[in-house]
Design an enzyme around this catalytic site. Structure first.
Site, PDB file in Angstrom:
ATOM      1  N   ARG A  56      20.818  48.596  63.138  1.00 30.07           N
ATOM      2  CA  ARG A  56      22.095  48.159  62.551  1.00 30.07           C
ATOM      3  C   ARG A  56      22.678  46.850  63.090  1.00 30.07           C
ATOM      4  NH1 ARG A  56      20.908  51.125  58.513  1.00 30.07           N
ATOM      5  NH2 ARG A  56      21.592  53.269  58.468  1.00 30.07           N
ATOM      6  N   HIS A 173       9.158  50.863  50.666  1.00 32.65           N
ATOM      7  CA  HIS A 173      10.087  51.956  50.359  1.00 32.65           C
ATOM      8  C   HIS A 173       9.830  52.279  48.884  1.00 32.65           C
ATOM      9  CE1 HIS A 173      14.391  53.640  50.219  1.00 32.65           C
ATOM     10  NE2 HIS A 173      14.023  53.600  48.959  1.00 32.65           N
ATOM     11  N   ASP A 299      12.752  57.094  60.722  1.00 36.02           N
ATOM     12  CA  ASP A 299      13.778  56.615  59.781  1.00 36.02           C
ATOM     13  C   ASP A 299      15.175  56.895  60.340  1.00 36.02           C
ATOM     14  OD1 ASP A 299      14.996  55.430  57.628  1.00 36.02           O
ATOM     15  OD2 ASP A 299      14.487  57.004  56.191  1.00 36.02           O
ATOM     16  N   HIS A 303      24.960  56.246  60.728  1.00 32.17           N
ATOM     17  CA  HIS A 303      26.096  55.862  59.880  1.00 32.17           C
ATOM     18  C   HIS A 303      27.388  56.322  60.549  1.00 32.17           C
ATOM     19  CE1 HIS A 303      23.841  54.400  56.462  1.00 32.17           C
ATOM     20  NE2 HIS A 303      23.108  55.506  56.445  1.00 32.17           N
TER      21      HIS A 303
HETATM   22  N1  LIG Z   1      16.780  56.449  54.827  1.00 33.76           N
HETATM   23  C1  LIG Z   1      18.057  56.434  54.509  1.00 33.76           C
HETATM   24  O1  LIG Z   1      18.554  57.447  54.006  1.00 33.76           O
HETATM   25  N2  LIG Z   1      18.825  55.367  54.715  1.00 33.76           N
HETATM   26  C2  LIG Z   1      18.360  54.071  55.146  1.00 33.76           C
HETATM   27  C3  LIG Z   1      17.895  53.207  54.049  1.00 33.76           C
HETATM   28  C4  LIG Z   1      17.229  53.902  52.928  1.00 33.76           C
HETATM   29  O2  LIG Z   1      15.996  54.126  52.989  1.00 33.76           O
HETATM   30  O3  LIG Z   1      17.891  54.203  51.949  1.00 33.76           O
HETATM   31  C5  LIG Z   1      19.517  53.381  55.843  1.00 33.76           C
HETATM   32  O4  LIG Z   1      19.369  52.188  56.220  1.00 33.76           O
HETATM   33  O5  LIG Z   1      20.556  54.002  56.046  1.00 33.76           O
END
Ligand SMILES: NC(=O)N[C@@H](CC(=O)O)C(=O)O
Length: 424
Positions: A56, A173, A299, A303
């Site tokens: 991020r 992706h 992944d 958030h």
């Molecule tokens: N894997 C996720 O659910 N989120 C990813 C990006 C994405 O692949 O949508 C993100 O950057 O938040």
């Protein structure tokens, strides 16, 4: 600080042995002054390598920074992570990838290898400066628009051709965007019952089918991010049978969780690609076991509370995963023969090879940099979201008892985690 005698650890789940670290390198002896660590009952693994981490920074330091994400990684047993390019600004120039690479060095907890964007601004219109990122100090080899699909087949072909010059790889992706407009969860019985717009398996599978054909056609390296459906596993198995240079990853959450969890409308279970069905989960496990899927990648998608704890439709997709990945793989893949050796392949050796990371994943052989983690296989623990080191707390495992946990991690012989605690 980087001479060690680590005694009694079971190396990759085998017989207990002593591991000697001299000047940060695995050696066959260590000086008398070396520090000692009693690792009886612990499993020694090569330091884990994550091919898919969202850190991020720059831009969303309220969700994670290179430093907080690096600390979460070290606690999860990782010694290297590949930082995804969907930052703000996007990592689509030599300047941004070098910034992320330097922040990783400053944090000094894991090696942070930036991933470069495939297209400018992740907009899918023009190729980014792939060559400039490859020759920058960050030496980028993996390129991805993750979060977005490179959906134009001509651009995808050009990207695959371009990166051959420096043995790069395009990490796709796989999501046909026209098939997922407004999608909120897996398309199936549960989405029908809940009245949420579905994200059909075919949106992933259609892109994988196209891209393995393209990769075969131009003889270039393609990596498929976060494979989530049984049909995708079949397509990748077929592509590999042709000898095409295709690799694939699965996330820990897609190996364990299913779409019926959405029934409570808790956005902690909202993720992209979405949680799928039990049949998909079983096919992903089988694909990982038989080598169709090469690696496990987290992944890790932190958030903020504002972005996550809101109405389902408005919540951002993603889950944090660095600190729980190993436990989830142990749980999901229980019963696999030589599980610790397989984990060393799935989570260290093979991701390091795909990403071209030297010094990682090479195992615990004499002469290799002492990048390793010690795992307590017997412990059971329950993640409390507030105790996780990640700046964001969107874990789907809060309150769920998990097996096994890394308790010490060494980066080139320097402990980044000891006794389950980060050392800085
Ligand atoms: N894997 C996720 O659910 N989120 C990813 C990006 C994405 O692949 O949508 C993100 O950057 O938040």
């Amino acid at each position: 600080m980087n001479n060690w005698i680590i005694s009694g650890a079971s190396v990759l789940g085998g017989e207990p042995a002593d591991i000697f670290v001299r000047d940060g390198v695995i050696a066959d002896s260590a000086p008398d002054s070396a520090q000692r660590l009693d690792a009886t009952g612990l499993i020694a693994l090569p330091g884990l390598v994550d091919l898919h981490t969202h850190l991020r920074e720059p831009g969303r330091e309220d969700a994670e920074t290179v430093e907080t994400g690096s600390r979460a990684a070290a606690l999860g047993g990782y010694t290297a992570v590949c930082a995804m390019a969907n930052t703000d600004p996007v990592a689509d120039t030599a300047g941004v990838v070098e910034q992320v690479w330097r922040l990783g060095k400053d944090a000094g907890l894991v090696d942070v290898q930036p991933i470069g964007a495939v297209t400018v601004g992740l907009a899918g219109e023009r190729l980014a400066e792939l060559g400039a990122m490859a020759t920058s100090a960050a030496r980028v080899r993996v390129f991805s628009d993750d979060g977005h699909c490179v959906h134009d087949p001509v651009l995808m072909r050009r990207a695959l051709e371009y990166v051959k010059a420096f043995d790069g790889v395009i990490a796709q992706h796989a999501e046909e965007p026209r098939l997922t407009v407004g999608a909120q969860m897996n398309e199936g019985d549960t989405s029908a019952r809940l009245g949420l717009a579905g994200w059909p398996a075919v949106a992933e599978e259609a892109i994988i089918a196209r891209d393995v054909l393209l990769a075969g056609h131009v003889n270039s390296r393609l990596h498929i991010c976060h494979v989530s459906t049984a049909g995708s596993v079949e397509l990748i198995r077929w592509a590999k049978s042709k000898g095409w240079r295709v690799t694939a990853e699965v996330t820990p959450h897609h190996l364990l969780l299913t779409d019926d969890l959405v029934e409570g409308y808790d956005p902690v279970f909202k993720v992209n690609p979405p949680l799928r069905t039990e049949a998909d989960v079983l096919a992903l496990r089988e694909g990982l076991r038989d080598g169709t899927i090469d690696i496990v990648a987290t992944d890790h998608a932190p958030h903020t509370v504002e972005d996550k704890e809101c109405e389902w439709a408005y919540a951002r997709p993603g889950m944090v995963g660095l600190e729980t990945a190993l436990s989830i793989v142990v749980e999901a893949m229980a019963g696999t023969d030589r599980l610790w050796e397989r984990i060393a392949d799935w989570m260290s050796a093979t991701p390091a090879r795909i990403a071209g990371l030297s010094g990682h994943g090479a195992g615990l052989a004499v002469g290799e940099p002492a990048n390793l983690t010690l795992v307590d296989p017997a412990v059971r623990w329950t993640p409390g979201p507030a105790e996780l080191a990640s700046r964001s707390h969107n874990t789907p495992y809060a309150g769920r008892e998990l097996p096994s946990r890394p308790v010490a991690t060494f980066l080139r012989g320097v402990p980044t985690v000891l006794d389950g605690k980060a050392q800085k």
